[in-house]
Design a protein around this motif. Structure first.
Motif, PDB file in Angstrom:
ATOM      1  N   LYS A  16      -2.586   7.753 -11.144  1.00  0.00           N
ATOM      2  CA  LYS A  16      -1.676   6.782 -10.525  1.00  0.00           C
ATOM      3  C   LYS A  16      -2.179   6.383  -9.138  1.00  0.00           C
ATOM      4  O   LYS A  16      -2.181   5.202  -8.774  1.00  0.00           O
ATOM      5  N   HIS A  17      -2.648   7.377  -8.385  1.00  0.00           N
ATOM      6  CA  HIS A  17      -3.182   7.107  -7.045  1.00  0.00           C
ATOM      7  C   HIS A  17      -4.393   6.174  -7.125  1.00  0.00           C
ATOM      8  O   HIS A  17      -4.504   5.212  -6.356  1.00  0.00           O
ATOM      9  N   ARG A  34      -5.307   4.088  -9.554  1.00  0.00           N
ATOM     10  CA  ARG A  34      -4.968   2.733 -10.014  1.00  0.00           C
ATOM     11  C   ARG A  34      -4.381   1.921  -8.859  1.00  0.00           C
ATOM     12  O   ARG A  34      -4.736   0.747  -8.668  1.00  0.00           O
ATOM     13  N   GLU A  35      -3.488   2.534  -8.088  1.00  0.00           N
ATOM     14  CA  GLU A  35      -2.912   1.837  -6.936  1.00  0.00           C
ATOM     15  C   GLU A  35      -3.986   1.489  -5.915  1.00  0.00           C
ATOM     16  O   GLU A  35      -3.949   0.424  -5.287  1.00  0.00           O
ATOM     17  N   ALA A  80      -5.896  -1.495  -7.285  1.00  0.00           N
ATOM     18  CA  ALA A  80      -5.055  -2.687  -7.206  1.00  0.00           C
ATOM     19  C   ALA A  80      -5.003  -3.209  -5.772  1.00  0.00           C
ATOM     20  O   ALA A  80      -4.987  -4.429  -5.541  1.00  0.00           O
ATOM     21  N   GLY A  81      -4.994  -2.311  -4.794  1.00  0.00           N
ATOM     22  CA  GLY A  81      -5.013  -2.735  -3.402  1.00  0.00           C
ATOM     23  C   GLY A  81      -6.323  -3.417  -3.036  1.00  0.00           C
ATOM     24  O   GLY A  81      -6.334  -4.433  -2.317  1.00  0.00           O
TER      25      GLY A  81
END
Length: 234
Positions: free
Chosen positions: A188-189, A191-192, A195-196
């Motif tokens: 999750k970290h 992917r975020e 995305a950033g």
């Protein structure tokens, strides 16, 4: 804070990386055969091997050979940049990652179709999401977990891979940004994080506009910085 790499006149794609990443010079590790760069690399590798403990020299030789092979393989697949990352996982342990950027020539198509097509052709793609980047540009992001087979001295293990596809405004190139890590529990970290990064990707040098905005004179001249960027991106 602007890294010096942002001022590289040979850049083909611009993006911002958070702290914790350092670049790998894949061009220097996979120079053209017979070139001056290859001569310099051979001299540097000979120096490294000369400093290695004698009982470890074969190990060093094999490691350097593998690094050169991987660099050449990345270049053959259109990879133009590679960085290694080191961050803290959710449980407080350190987690390493590999970030690559590839630029591929494609047949022209509307940008949104290219973004969708790029992610749907991946058989293992999961969690597909369409993004709208600055200037209204489309992009797509997906991820997957790959099980790597066991190799000599290394057991089978899972690798989390997140892929970002950003079509160029020309419609004839596709930027593919990939973040891979063995820290599957922190997916999750990562992917975020990717995305950033997506919202900083540009196919034209954004630095002049950023510097003008920082000086507070972005309103000078016709259109302003935001309008200029939007028109460039189409």
């Amino acid at each position: 804070m602007i890294d010096e790499s942002a001022r590289d006149p040979s850049s083909k794609l611009w993006y911002a990386l958070p702290a914790g990443f350092f670049g790998i010079p894949i061009d220097a590790l996979a120079p053209e055969p017979g070139s001056e760069q290859e001569t310099h690399l051979e001299q540097a590798l000979a120096l490294v091997l000369g400093l290695a403990p004698e009982d470890q020299r074969d190990r060093y030789t094999g490691a350097l050979r593998d690094v050169r092979f991987m660099a050449a393989q990345m270049r053959s697949e259109g990879v133009i940049a590679c960085s290694l990352g080191m961050h803290y996982a959710d449980d407080g342990s350190s987690a390493s990652s590999v970030f690559t950027v590839a630029l591929r020539d494609i047949d022209w198509a509307p940008a949104k179709i290219t973004a969708v097509r790029a992610v749907t052709v991946r058989e293992s793609a999961e969690n597909v999401e369409l993004l709208t980047l600055p200037g209204g540009r489309p992009a797509s992001i997906s991820d997957t977990v790959i099980t790597m087979p066991a190799l000599e001295g290394m057991p089978s293990h899972d690798v989390y891979q997140c892929n970002l596809h950003v079509p160029a405004p020309s419609g004839t190139q596709l930027g593919v940004l990939t973040l891979s890590t063995t820290a599957v529990g922190s997916r999750k970290h990562y992917r975020e994080l990717l995305a950033g990064i997506a919202y900083t990707v540009s196919f034209h040098d954004p630095l002049p506009e950023i510097e003008r905005a920082a000086r507070g004179d972005s309103a000078n001249g016709a259109g302003g910085g935001a309008d200029d960027i939007a028109s460039d991106f189409g």
